[in-house]
Write an enzyme that holds these catalytic residues in place. Structure first.
Site, PDB file in Angstrom:
ATOM      1  N   TRP A  86       0.822  -1.201   0.000  1.00 26.25           N
ATOM      2  CA  TRP A  86       0.000   0.000   0.000  1.00 26.25           C
ATOM      3  C   TRP A  86       0.863   1.261   0.000  1.00 26.25           C
ATOM      4  CZ3 TRP A  86      -3.593   2.399  -1.871  1.00 26.25           C
ATOM      5  CH2 TRP A  86      -4.418   3.338  -1.241  1.00 26.25           C
ATOM      6  N   GLY A 114     -10.948   4.683   1.775  1.00 29.65           N
ATOM      7  CA  GLY A 114     -11.742   4.503   0.573  1.00 29.65           C
ATOM      8  C   GLY A 114     -11.392   3.233  -0.182  1.00 29.65           C
ATOM      9  N   ALA A 121      -4.083  -1.760  -3.569  1.00 28.31           N
ATOM     10  CA  ALA A 121      -2.740  -1.274  -3.885  1.00 28.31           C
ATOM     11  C   ALA A 121      -2.336  -1.613  -5.316  1.00 28.31           C
ATOM     12  CB  ALA A 121      -1.730  -1.865  -2.895  1.00 28.31           C
ATOM     13  N   LYS A 178     -15.298  -2.768   7.644  1.00 30.28           N
ATOM     14  CA  LYS A 178     -15.446  -3.432   6.329  1.00 30.28           C
ATOM     15  C   LYS A 178     -14.506  -4.613   6.185  1.00 30.28           C
ATOM     16  CE  LYS A 178     -11.546  -1.768   4.242  1.00 30.28           C
ATOM     17  NZ  LYS A 178     -10.601  -2.410   3.300  1.00 30.28           N
ATOM     18  N   ASP A 214     -15.940   1.146   0.052  1.00 32.56           N
ATOM     19  CA  ASP A 214     -14.860   0.251   0.467  1.00 32.56           C
ATOM     20  C   ASP A 214     -15.397  -1.121   0.838  1.00 32.56           C
ATOM     21  OD1 ASP A 214     -12.206  -0.305   0.820  1.00 32.56           O
ATOM     22  OD2 ASP A 214     -11.926   0.946   2.592  1.00 32.56           O
ATOM     23  N   ARG A 230      -7.141  -9.168   0.903  1.00 31.58           N
ATOM     24  CA  ARG A 230      -6.528 -10.190   1.761  1.00 31.58           C
ATOM     25  C   ARG A 230      -7.492 -10.636   2.855  1.00 31.58           C
ATOM     26  NH1 ARG A 230      -1.636  -6.394   3.755  1.00 31.58           N
ATOM     27  NH2 ARG A 230      -1.454  -6.255   1.507  1.00 31.58           N
TER      28      ARG A 230
END
Length: 325
Positions: free
Chosen positions: A13, A130, A134, A185, A238, A249
């Site tokens: 990221w 948001g 990546a 989330k 998101d 992941r």
């Protein structure tokens, strides 16, 4: 003096953000945790599809921070507090600081902005969140982000920094809501992964996202968040992204749990930080204390703890007492 940005954290990221933002700066310092990491991620982070730009300098030294106009932190949530402590001696009041870390400070059992305000007392806190994988950010795929700070100038500054040919930022003053969305989330994405791993379909995923959003809103509002925040990028945006694609992941972790793997085996197979697992304990602790109903998150916890099987978790959710929507 050169126009410089420091990105602290050279994971996928942080590396993706450094690549995407390199067009806005003369130099981007990308700080790794330890010197032995340098060889493993240069000239390209193994999780990304492109090499680092020519104006990105990988470093393990924090003293480059003092030469930077602004600092962007992109470390895992468990390392957030120690990262702030390590860079604090190199900061000056004229610099702008933000973080793109999602999660809670599990060590101190609080929001990341509360940790920031405690350690960095003379700067305004600012979070960037948001729907943003990546891999896609590094690939130059168009991406929209949310920038939240209680201070108008701070959030507008970072929104301008994040404006590139492929990034667009929207501002928000609801830092609590944006941090809740970015944390909860991930737990719900584990649930979506479990359902997918069990072979359930799009109907199940839609139900999980919709009812998961209801849990997120209940949880956030109880902590002072504004409900409209959850209808935006850091909420439903998101949530849909993280629940729907295997670049997540957290979703992959859920798929591994559906195979009846232990959390240790699942983590090993994912091979990366799973922020939803890190956030699970503190989110449920707050929810239970405040009597907030979060049945999906509760079932994820029970599966992680091996109290019930993944299939039983879904059956339990489907057999809950009927209620109004």
């Amino acid at each position: 003096m050169a126009n410089c940005l420091s990105v602290v954290g050279a994971g996928a990221w942080g590396s993706a953000l450094a690549i995407a933002l390199s067009e806005n700066f003369d130099v981007v310092y990308l700080q790794v945790y330890a010197e032995d990491e340098l060889a493993s991620i240069y000239p390209r982070h193994p999780a990304l599809p492109v090499d680092y730009s020519g104006n990105i300098e990988l470093t393990c030294k924090a003293d480059n921070i003092s030469n930077s106009e602004c600092i962007l932190i992109a470390v895992p949530s468990y390392g957030f507090a120690t990262t702030l402590e390590s860079i604090k001696p190199h900061l000056n009041p004229s610099q702008q600081i933000a973080w793109a870390t999602k999660g809670f400070d599990t060590t101190n059992q609080c929001f990341l902005h509360q940790t920031f305000d405690r350690i960095i007392k003379d700067q305004y806190s600012c979070v960037i969140s948001g729907p943003s994988f990546a891999y896609e950010v590094a690939s130059g795929k168009p991406t929209a982000l949310s920038v939240a700070s209680k201070d108008k100038k701070t959030r507008e500054y970072w929104a301008q920094i994040l404006q590139t040919n492929t990034l667009r930022a929207y501002t928000n003053e609801d830092i609590v809501g944006v941090e809740v969305g970015g944390s909860v989330k991930n737990i719900l994405a584990i649930a979506a992964g479990i359902a997918s791993g069990l072979g359930f379909g799009a109907n199940t995923q839609a139900a999980l996202i919709t009812r998961g959003l209801a849990e997120m809103i209940r949880f956030g509002k109880s902590l002072g968040a504004n409900e409209p925040t959850f209808n935006g990028l850091s909420g439903i945006g998101d949530l849909v992204l993280t629940c729907s694609d295997n670049l997540s992941r957290n979703r992959r972790f859920g798929i591994e749990l559906a195979k009846n793997n232990s959390k240790e085996e699942a983590l090993k197979n994912v091979g990366a930080t799973v922020e939803g697992l890190n956030a699970l304990g503190i989110v449920l602790s707050i929810a239970r204390k405040n009597k907030i109903e979060m049945p999906i998150c509760e079932k994820v916890y029970q599966v992680v703890q091996k109290n019930i099987t993944p299939k039983q978790a879904v059956m339990d959710l489907m057999s809950r007492e009927q209620t109004i929507e």
